[in-house]
Design a protein around this motif. Structure first.
Motif, short mmCIF file in Angstrom:
data_model
loop_
_atom_site.label_atom_id
_atom_site.label_comp_id
_atom_site.label_asym_id
_atom_site.label_seq_id
_atom_site.Cartn_x
_atom_site.Cartn_y
_atom_site.Cartn_z
N SER A 188 0.83 -1.20 0.00
CA SER A 188 0.00 0.00 0.00
C SER A 188 0.87 1.25 0.00
O SER A 188 1.65 1.47 0.92
N HIS A 192 -4.86 0.46 2.71
CA HIS A 192 -6.03 -0.31 2.31
C HIS A 192 -6.78 -0.70 3.58
O HIS A 192 -6.21 -1.40 4.42
N PHE A 210 -9.10 3.03 -0.22
CA PHE A 210 -7.66 3.05 -0.51
C PHE A 210 -7.33 4.26 -1.35
O PHE A 210 -8.21 4.97 -1.84
#
Length: 347
Positions: A188, A192, A210
């Protein structure tokens, strides 16, 4: 108070009665500032035209659940609370806030060259781009209670641990920028999250949110393009049961994928696959001026990169994109991105 534009009045008219429907929205505010504490300053002291415009857009949209991007994180959640207070002054109360620490600006366990420029310690050598911890984070504001014990944060997932990870390589097939870097690199770029919300009947609606990295600013190894691809693919792997338990009940994916299915840089097959997944539905929110576009970049033009995607079993009543109908409209001054909203009928 600024005059509401025709586009904002339209979405107000479409969202009558939250007892029967639920409005989910996503908005990349681009409110991130150049240093820690500066966003809190601008939210509290008044006089900042971008902040005022963003507040105008959000207050008029009247979303019940709002996924935010481009808002700086701080340990005590003071910036998010200050934004919520500004909205409360406009009659929009969000009693429930979610702001977990993102990967943006978060350094690896030891200094490493994560972006392959031959140096360590730069903003691109953090787990996600950022000049300080939490720069350009994400957040969730909700009028519905949050089931905090049920929150799932996938932000610590190592990129190499994602099933089928599309990891970057050098021309000789070795890991880019190094095996050591890939051993600590999180997937990420920001975060997320799966956030369960408690509906009026006691059931849960999961919001999966996200903000993926732009598939730009790299070299022939396509590190950011590959990362963007896998950040989007994470949701389908979650629904496949390959990242733990499959989410139970209805859900909505809401966030900034930084990828258009038809235009621009990036591996467009990732967003195309998500949009065509039979477990989801794409309401294709539109505006009269921008069509399905959700961002207007000076260099790349208008694209669709921000999404609200309900699960297949939910009933969509209406949807839209807040596109400015003039250069002085709040949506034009707030962000290059546009607020995207979808109304769901509560059975």
């Amino acid at each position: 108070m600024k005059r509401l534009t025709a586009g904002l009045l339209l979405i107000l008219a479409a969202g009558a009665g939250w007892a029967e429907s639920l409005r989910i929205a996503t908005f990349n505010t681009e409110l991130s500032r150049a240093g820690p504490g500066l966003l809190l300053r601008d939210l509290t002291r008044g006089g900042d035209t971008q902040v005022a415009a963003a507040v105008d857009v959000i207050a008029a949209a009247q979303a019940d659940v709002l996924a935010l991007q481009g808002i700086d994180w701080d340990l005590e959640g003071r910036a998010l609370a200050a934004l919520a207070a500004r909205l409360a002054e406009r009659g929009l109360d969000y009693p429930y806030h979610v702001a977990l620490q993102p990967n943006s600006g978060r350094p690896p366990p030891t200094p490493l060259d994560l972006d392959g420029d031959g140096k360590a310690g730069g903003p691109r050598d953090n787990q996600g781009y950022g000049r300080f911890r939490g720069q350009g984070g994400i957040a969730l504001l909700s009028r519905l209670p949050v089931d905090r014990e049920g929150i799932r944060d996938f932000s610590a997932l190592l990129w190499q641990d994602l099933p089928g990870a599309l990891l970057p390589q050098r021309n000789d097939g070795s890991p880019f920028p190094s095996a050591e870097a890939q051993s600590v690199q999180r997937l990420s770029a920001t975060a997320h999250w799966l956030v369960p919300l408690i509906l009026p009947d006691g059931s849960r609606l999961s919001v999966m949110t996200f903000h993926a990295t732009p598939p730009l600013f790299d070299g022939p190894e396509d590190r950011n393009g590959r990362r963007n691809h896998d950040e989007i693919r994470l949701w389908q792997l979650l629904l496949d049961g390959r990242l733990g338990p499959v989410p139970g009940g209805p859900f909505v994916i809401a966030g900034d994928a930084n990828l258009d299915p038809d235009r621009g840089e990036g591996r467009r097959e990732a967003i195309r696959s998500l949009l065509s997944d039979p477990r989801l539905q794409d309401p294709r929110p539109e505006s009269a001026e921008g069509g399905t576009a959700t961002v207007d970049w000076q260099s790349a033009g208008r694209m669709r990169v921000d999404y609200v995607l309900p699960s297949a079993g939910l009933t969509v009543a209406a949807s839209g994109v807040v596109w400015p109908d003039g250069p002085d409209a709040p949506a034009a001054a707030a962000s290059r991105h546009r607020l995207v909203w979808v109304d769901l009928l509560l059975d």
